[in-house]
Design a protein around this motif. Sequence first.
Motif, PDB file in Angstrom:
ATOM      1  N   VAL A 129     -78.243 -27.492  30.730  1.00  0.00           N
ATOM      2  CA  VAL A 129     -77.573 -27.207  29.528  1.00  0.00           C
ATOM      3  C   VAL A 129     -77.985 -25.851  29.174  1.00  0.00           C
ATOM      4  O   VAL A 129     -79.362 -25.560  28.874  1.00  0.00           O
ATOM      5  CB  VAL A 129     -77.169 -28.138  28.513  1.00  0.00           C
ATOM      6  N   PRO A 130     -77.185 -24.783  28.973  1.00  0.00           N
ATOM      7  CA  PRO A 130     -77.769 -23.142  28.637  1.00  0.00           C
ATOM      8  C   PRO A 130     -78.196 -23.314  27.221  1.00  0.00           C
ATOM      9  O   PRO A 130     -77.667 -24.123  26.250  1.00  0.00           O
ATOM     10  CB  PRO A 130     -76.434 -22.439  28.417  1.00  0.00           C
ATOM     11  N   THR A 131     -79.028 -22.528  26.981  1.00  0.00           N
ATOM     12  CA  THR A 131     -79.830 -22.477  25.531  1.00  0.00           C
ATOM     13  C   THR A 131     -78.841 -22.584  24.437  1.00  0.00           C
ATOM     14  O   THR A 131     -79.203 -22.679  23.377  1.00  0.00           O
ATOM     15  CB  THR A 131     -80.767 -21.545  25.540  1.00  0.00           C
ATOM     16  N   GLU A 132     -77.699 -21.566  24.779  1.00  0.00           N
ATOM     17  CA  GLU A 132     -76.771 -21.682  23.515  1.00  0.00           C
ATOM     18  C   GLU A 132     -76.037 -22.763  23.128  1.00  0.00           C
ATOM     19  O   GLU A 132     -75.489 -22.845  22.101  1.00  0.00           O
ATOM     20  CB  GLU A 132     -75.926 -20.352  23.663  1.00  0.00           C
ATOM     21  N   TYR A 133     -76.367 -23.773  24.101  1.00  0.00           N
ATOM     22  CA  TYR A 133     -75.723 -25.000  23.687  1.00  0.00           C
ATOM     23  C   TYR A 133     -76.640 -26.253  23.504  1.00  0.00           C
ATOM     24  O   TYR A 133     -76.461 -27.437  23.523  1.00  0.00           O
ATOM     25  CB  TYR A 133     -74.729 -25.544  24.813  1.00  0.00           C
ATOM     26  N   GLY A 134     -77.832 -25.575  23.208  1.00  0.00           N
ATOM     27  CA  GLY A 134     -78.993 -26.510  22.816  1.00  0.00           C
ATOM     28  C   GLY A 134     -79.824 -27.129  23.925  1.00  0.00           C
ATOM     29  O   GLY A 134     -80.921 -28.024  23.831  1.00  0.00           O
ATOM     30  N   GLY A 135     -79.584 -26.763  25.281  1.00  0.00           N
ATOM     31  CA  GLY A 135     -80.315 -26.879  26.504  1.00  0.00           C
ATOM     32  C   GLY A 135     -81.562 -26.156  26.834  1.00  0.00           C
ATOM     33  O   GLY A 135     -81.802 -25.096  25.961  1.00  0.00           O
ATOM     34  N   MET A 136     -82.165 -26.181  27.866  1.00  0.00           N
ATOM     35  CA  MET A 136     -83.227 -25.420  28.398  1.00  0.00           C
ATOM     36  C   MET A 136     -82.617 -24.257  29.464  1.00  0.00           C
ATOM     37  O   MET A 136     -83.439 -23.507  29.574  1.00  0.00           O
ATOM     38  CB  MET A 136     -84.274 -26.189  28.911  1.00  0.00           C
ATOM     39  N   GLY A 137     -81.500 -24.390  29.659  1.00  0.00           N
ATOM     40  CA  GLY A 137     -81.073 -23.271  30.828  1.00  0.00           C
ATOM     41  C   GLY A 137     -81.544 -23.405  32.195  1.00  0.00           C
ATOM     42  O   GLY A 137     -81.696 -22.327  32.543  1.00  0.00           O
ATOM     43  N   ILE A 138     -82.065 -24.584  32.371  1.00  0.00           N
ATOM     44  CA  ILE A 138     -82.905 -24.595  33.872  1.00  0.00           C
ATOM     45  C   ILE A 138     -81.730 -25.251  34.761  1.00  0.00           C
ATOM     46  O   ILE A 138     -81.355 -26.208  35.044  1.00  0.00           O
ATOM     47  CB  ILE A 138     -84.021 -25.834  33.757  1.00  0.00           C
ATOM     48  N   ASP A 139     -81.325 -23.975  35.760  1.00  0.00           N
ATOM     49  CA  ASP A 139     -80.727 -24.206  36.875  1.00  0.00           C
ATOM     50  C   ASP A 139     -81.524 -24.352  38.035  1.00  0.00           C
ATOM     51  O   ASP A 139     -81.527 -23.640  39.013  1.00  0.00           O
ATOM     52  CB  ASP A 139     -79.790 -23.281  37.080  1.00  0.00           C
ATOM     53  N   LEU A 151     -69.495 -30.903  33.119  1.00  0.00           N
ATOM     54  CA  LEU A 151     -69.375 -30.493  31.613  1.00  0.00           C
ATOM     55  C   LEU A 151     -69.659 -28.838  31.875  1.00  0.00           C
ATOM     56  O   LEU A 151     -68.834 -27.885  31.259  1.00  0.00           O
ATOM     57  CB  LEU A 151     -69.951 -31.064  30.785  1.00  0.00           C
ATOM     58  N   LEU A 152     -70.530 -28.471  32.636  1.00  0.00           N
ATOM     59  CA  LEU A 152     -71.070 -27.214  33.073  1.00  0.00           C
ATOM     60  C   LEU A 152     -69.889 -26.501  33.754  1.00  0.00           C
ATOM     61  O   LEU A 152     -69.730 -25.168  33.312  1.00  0.00           O
ATOM     62  CB  LEU A 152     -72.409 -27.120  33.693  1.00  0.00           C
ATOM     63  N   ARG A 153     -69.313 -26.953  34.712  1.00  0.00           N
ATOM     64  CA  ARG A 153     -68.397 -26.322  35.598  1.00  0.00           C
ATOM     65  C   ARG A 153     -66.888 -26.224  35.082  1.00  0.00           C
ATOM     66  O   ARG A 153     -66.235 -25.405  35.347  1.00  0.00           O
ATOM     67  CB  ARG A 153     -68.749 -26.817  36.748  1.00  0.00           C
ATOM     68  N   LEU A 154     -66.712 -27.315  34.392  1.00  0.00           N
ATOM     69  CA  LEU A 154     -65.147 -27.644  34.320  1.00  0.00           C
ATOM     70  C   LEU A 154     -64.708 -27.335  32.916  1.00  0.00           C
ATOM     71  O   LEU A 154     -63.634 -27.264  32.551  1.00  0.00           O
ATOM     72  CB  LEU A 154     -64.784 -28.997  34.551  1.00  0.00           C
ATOM     73  N   THR A 155     -65.505 -27.153  31.848  1.00  0.00           N
ATOM     74  CA  THR A 155     -65.394 -27.040  30.362  1.00  0.00           C
ATOM     75  C   THR A 155     -64.734 -25.614  30.007  1.00  0.00           C
ATOM     76  O   THR A 155     -65.292 -24.703  30.578  1.00  0.00           O
ATOM     77  CB  THR A 155     -66.259 -27.387  29.640  1.00  0.00           C
ATOM     78  N   ASN A 156     -63.984 -25.664  28.955  1.00  0.00           N
ATOM     79  CA  ASN A 156     -63.900 -24.475  28.101  1.00  0.00           C
ATOM     80  C   ASN A 156     -64.610 -24.345  27.135  1.00  0.00           C
ATOM     81  O   ASN A 156     -65.332 -25.161  26.722  1.00  0.00           O
ATOM     82  CB  ASN A 156     -62.123 -24.139  27.965  1.00  0.00           C
ATOM     83  N   GLU A 157     -64.474 -23.091  26.353  1.00  0.00           N
ATOM     84  CA  GLU A 157     -65.544 -22.862  25.238  1.00  0.00           C
ATOM     85  C   GLU A 157     -65.463 -23.819  24.201  1.00  0.00           C
ATOM     86  O   GLU A 157     -66.729 -24.463  23.824  1.00  0.00           O
ATOM     87  CB  GLU A 157     -65.610 -21.422  24.766  1.00  0.00           C
ATOM     88  N   GLU A 158     -64.305 -24.260  23.893  1.00  0.00           N
ATOM     89  CA  GLU A 158     -64.075 -25.470  22.756  1.00  0.00           C
ATOM     90  C   GLU A 158     -64.718 -26.518  23.339  1.00  0.00           C
ATOM     91  O   GLU A 158     -65.548 -27.267  22.487  1.00  0.00           O
ATOM     92  CB  GLU A 158     -62.739 -25.571  22.661  1.00  0.00           C
ATOM     93  N   GLN A 159     -64.588 -27.049  24.464  1.00  0.00           N
ATOM     94  CA  GLN A 159     -65.215 -28.312  24.895  1.00  0.00           C
ATOM     95  C   GLN A 159     -66.582 -28.193  25.034  1.00  0.00           C
ATOM     96  O   GLN A 159     -67.472 -29.137  25.002  1.00  0.00           O
ATOM     97  CB  GLN A 159     -64.503 -28.596  26.277  1.00  0.00           C
ATOM     98  N   ARG A 160     -67.272 -27.220  25.489  1.00  0.00           N
ATOM     99  CA  ARG A 160     -68.663 -26.846  25.657  1.00  0.00           C
ATOM    100  C   ARG A 160     -69.254 -27.113  24.178  1.00  0.00           C
ATOM    101  O   ARG A 160     -70.328 -27.849  23.997  1.00  0.00           O
ATOM    102  CB  ARG A 160     -69.040 -25.744  25.906  1.00  0.00           C
ATOM    103  N   GLN A 161     -68.630 -26.542  23.153  1.00  0.00           N
ATOM    104  CA  GLN A 161     -69.164 -26.823  21.793  1.00  0.00           C
ATOM    105  C   GLN A 161     -69.357 -28.345  21.416  1.00  0.00           C
ATOM    106  O   GLN A 161     -69.915 -28.608  20.595  1.00  0.00           O
ATOM    107  CB  GLN A 161     -68.316 -25.786  20.864  1.00  0.00           C
ATOM    108  N   ARG A 162     -68.077 -28.705  21.801  1.00  0.00           N
ATOM    109  CA  ARG A 162     -67.829 -30.113  21.285  1.00  0.00           C
ATOM    110  C   ARG A 162     -68.587 -31.223  21.979  1.00  0.00           C
ATOM    111  O   ARG A 162     -69.120 -32.120  21.405  1.00  0.00           O
ATOM    112  CB  ARG A 162     -66.336 -30.536  21.597  1.00  0.00           C
ATOM    113  N   TRP A 163     -68.947 -31.141  23.366  1.00  0.00           N
ATOM    114  CA  TRP A 163     -69.455 -31.833  24.295  1.00  0.00           C
ATOM    115  C   TRP A 163     -70.802 -31.426  24.817  1.00  0.00           C
ATOM    116  O   TRP A 163     -71.867 -32.481  24.883  1.00  0.00           O
ATOM    117  CB  TRP A 163     -68.568 -32.384  25.503  1.00  0.00           C
ATOM    118  N   LEU A 164     -71.081 -30.430  25.257  1.00  0.00           N
ATOM    119  CA  LEU A 164     -72.379 -29.985  25.728  1.00  0.00           C
ATOM    120  C   LEU A 164     -73.414 -29.837  24.762  1.00  0.00           C
ATOM    121  O   LEU A 164     -74.624 -30.461  25.134  1.00  0.00           O
ATOM    122  CB  LEU A 164     -72.063 -28.460  26.389  1.00  0.00           C
TER     123      LEU A 164
END
Length: 380
Positions: free
Chosen positions: A56-66, A99-112
């Motif tokens: 998960v990208p760092t802006e959503y609380g992850g480590m951004g490791i792809d 969740l990374l590929r299919l979500t919109n911004e609102e969903q990312r904030q809510r779920w990711l």
Amino acid sequence: MTRTLFTSEHDDFRALVKEFIAREITPHAEDWEEAGIVDKSVYKAAAEAGVLGFSVPTEYGGMGIDDFRYNAIVAEELARGRSSGVALTLLNDIIAPYLLRLTNEEQRQRWLTQLAAGDMTWAIAMSEPGAGSDLAGIRTSARREGDEWVISGQKTFISNGILSDAVVVVCRTDPEAGHKGFSLIVVEDGTPGFERGRKLKKMGHHAQDTAELFFSDCRVPASNLLGTEGRGFYHLMENLPSERLSIAISAIAGAENIFEQTKTYAKERVAFGQSIGSFQHNRFKIAEMATELDIARVYVDSCIGRVLDGTLTAVDAAKAKWWCTELNKKVIDQCLQLHGGYGYMLEYPVARAYQDVRISTILGGTTEIMKDIIGRDLGF
């Protein structure tokens, strides 16, 4: 055998995963198997340790490791430990990519953000009483009414079905559109019309909760559509190669683990005045398993490399999935035989592995489905 796929950073991460399993999973494994479900707090601990949601990208609380090698390390170490009930590979390798590929911004904030924090665990609901490998047979329907989707139907064999806070439900949204008539809709815990059925009793993987799910005019917001309406089948197909490779990775790691334990047993166990491994028949069996595992490991590692450079195909993954899961089944069966009567005792890991392994050639697409994919690619 020496593996050249991983760097020192990956080795450090592997050590972290091993330490996490030893601290947070192994001491509780017996209790979880008895209960038929794990403690949900393990996912919070996994997130805090960096073992869950690292992509998960760092802006959503992850480590951004792809880097799929990190996914592979988690899958391998869980397979080597007594960790079958902890659904980290489900969350990291299946749910997170959706969740990374299919979500919109609102969903990312809510779920990711909640996935990365370990505050929200997930399931994906595909199989139905009348539709397993044949996804085209799915009957669970969703119709649009204003700003809501209304879902009706039933799912079964759903891993993490009891513990999940949200479920990605595969629904038929256009009964006349064939493969273009499916959509993915997220149903969250507590939604009216959504009920969990039995926690199913299984041959193996006893700590993994597996459930029936029921939807009776279940109303969810239209904003819970995941991806594009009518593209659900294609969204599933896009992620299946890496999902199937994850199963192959777990299969080989599990087989290697039991094989190493069996080698030790065959050297220490004495019969008729000599170690059982020194008998020619047993020595040949051990040699065969060592050879087949090395060959499979080389192919699986090459597939991991293809994920990294974006060239892994559905056929590559199908080959890895069927071969490695069938080999896992074969190796564990032969290792149990080498253990003799002790192999039948559940205090020995080989006995538990024998129970758990049987599902591997079924879940994620049966061996027969994998061979059909390969055969069609060959022009048959």
